[in-house]
Design a protein around this motif. Structure first.
Motif, short mmCIF file in Angstrom:
data_model
loop_
_atom_site.label_atom_id
_atom_site.label_comp_id
_atom_site.label_asym_id
_atom_site.label_seq_id
_atom_site.Cartn_x
_atom_site.Cartn_y
_atom_site.Cartn_z
N PHE A 296 0.85 -1.19 0.00
CA PHE A 296 0.00 0.00 0.00
C PHE A 296 0.88 1.23 0.00
CE2 PHE A 296 -2.56 -3.28 1.86
CZ PHE A 296 -3.84 -3.03 1.39
N THR A 297 0.54 2.21 -0.82
CA THR A 297 1.22 3.50 -0.82
C THR A 297 0.16 4.55 -0.58
OG1 THR A 297 2.81 2.69 -2.44
CG2 THR A 297 2.66 5.08 -2.16
N GLY A 298 0.38 5.39 0.42
CA GLY A 298 -0.60 6.42 0.73
C GLY A 298 -0.22 7.20 1.96
N THR A 299 -1.17 7.91 2.51
CA THR A 299 -0.96 8.73 3.68
C THR A 299 -1.27 7.92 4.94
OG1 THR A 299 -1.65 10.65 2.39
CG2 THR A 299 -1.62 10.90 4.77
N HIS B 244 0.39 2.01 16.15
CA HIS B 244 -0.66 1.63 15.20
C HIS B 244 -0.86 2.76 14.20
CE1 HIS B 244 -1.74 -1.84 17.63
NE2 HIS B 244 -1.49 -1.06 18.66
N LEU B 245 -0.94 2.38 12.93
CA LEU B 245 -1.11 3.33 11.84
C LEU B 245 -2.38 3.03 11.07
CD1 LEU B 245 2.49 3.28 10.35
CD2 LEU B 245 1.52 5.02 11.85
N CYS B 246 -3.01 4.07 10.57
CA CYS B 246 -4.13 3.94 9.65
C CYS B 246 -3.65 4.50 8.32
CB CYS B 246 -5.34 4.73 10.16
SG CYS B 246 -6.75 4.63 9.04
N ILE B 247 -3.73 3.70 7.26
CA ILE B 247 -3.24 4.11 5.95
C ILE B 247 -4.41 4.39 5.03
CG2 ILE B 247 -1.88 3.44 3.93
CD1 ILE B 247 -0.29 1.60 5.79
N GLU B 248 -4.42 5.58 4.43
CA GLU B 248 -5.39 5.90 3.38
C GLU B 248 -4.70 5.61 2.05
OE1 GLU B 248 -7.65 9.73 1.48
OE2 GLU B 248 -7.23 9.76 3.62
N PRO B 249 -4.98 4.43 1.47
CA PRO B 249 -4.22 4.03 0.28
C PRO B 249 -4.53 4.88 -0.93
CG PRO B 249 -5.93 2.43 0.76
CD PRO B 249 -5.95 3.43 1.87
N GLN B 250 -3.48 5.20 -1.68
CA GLN B 250 -3.63 5.88 -2.96
C GLN B 250 -3.30 4.91 -4.10
OE1 GLN B 250 -0.95 9.05 -2.07
NE2 GLN B 250 -2.58 10.39 -1.31
N PHE B 251 -2.37 4.01 -3.83
CA PHE B 251 -2.01 2.95 -4.78
C PHE B 251 -1.91 1.63 -4.02
CE2 PHE B 251 -0.26 6.75 -6.73
CZ PHE B 251 -0.67 6.62 -8.04
N ILE B 252 -2.35 0.56 -4.66
CA ILE B 252 -2.22 -0.78 -4.10
C ILE B 252 -1.56 -1.65 -5.16
CG2 ILE B 252 -3.41 -2.81 -3.21
CD1 ILE B 252 -5.69 -0.93 -2.35
N THR B 253 -0.50 -2.36 -4.77
CA THR B 253 0.16 -3.28 -5.67
C THR B 253 -0.05 -4.69 -5.13
OG1 THR B 253 1.85 -1.64 -6.19
CG2 THR B 253 2.36 -3.91 -6.73
N VAL B 254 -0.54 -5.57 -6.00
CA VAL B 254 -0.78 -6.95 -5.62
C VAL B 254 0.16 -7.82 -6.43
CG1 VAL B 254 -2.48 -8.82 -5.56
CG2 VAL B 254 -3.21 -6.44 -5.19
N ARG B 255 0.91 -8.66 -5.73
CA ARG B 255 1.81 -9.57 -6.42
C ARG B 255 1.39 -11.00 -6.10
NH1 ARG B 255 5.53 -5.46 -4.77
NH2 ARG B 255 6.34 -4.44 -6.62
#
Length: 63
Positions: free
Chosen positions: A3-6, A36-47
């Motif tokens: 996950f990439t985001g804020t 603990h972090l909460c991530i607001e995803p901007q990009f998701i990469t699935v492998r």
């Protein structure tokens, strides 16, 4: 998944903490104090790794 985001620091509720299960008391001999972090995803990469040696890759812009 990647996950990439804020991300923001959050303080989970008691009920949310119960979903994580018990955590370690010590890591590498030091007292473990989780963050603990909460991530607001901007990009998701699935492998997905397959037996062919060529992992499939799917990138999705979710915003």
């Amino acid at each position: 998944m990647q996950f990439t985001g804020t991300a923001q620091l959050v303080e989970p509720t008691t009920a949310e903490l119960e979903l994580f299960g018990p955590g370690p008391h010590f890591v590498d001999g030091e007292v473990f104090d989780p963050v603990h972090l909460c991530i607001e995803p901007q990009f998701i990469t699935v492998r997905s790794l397959s037996g062919s040696g060529n992992p499939e890759r799917l990138c999705r812009h979710v915003r």
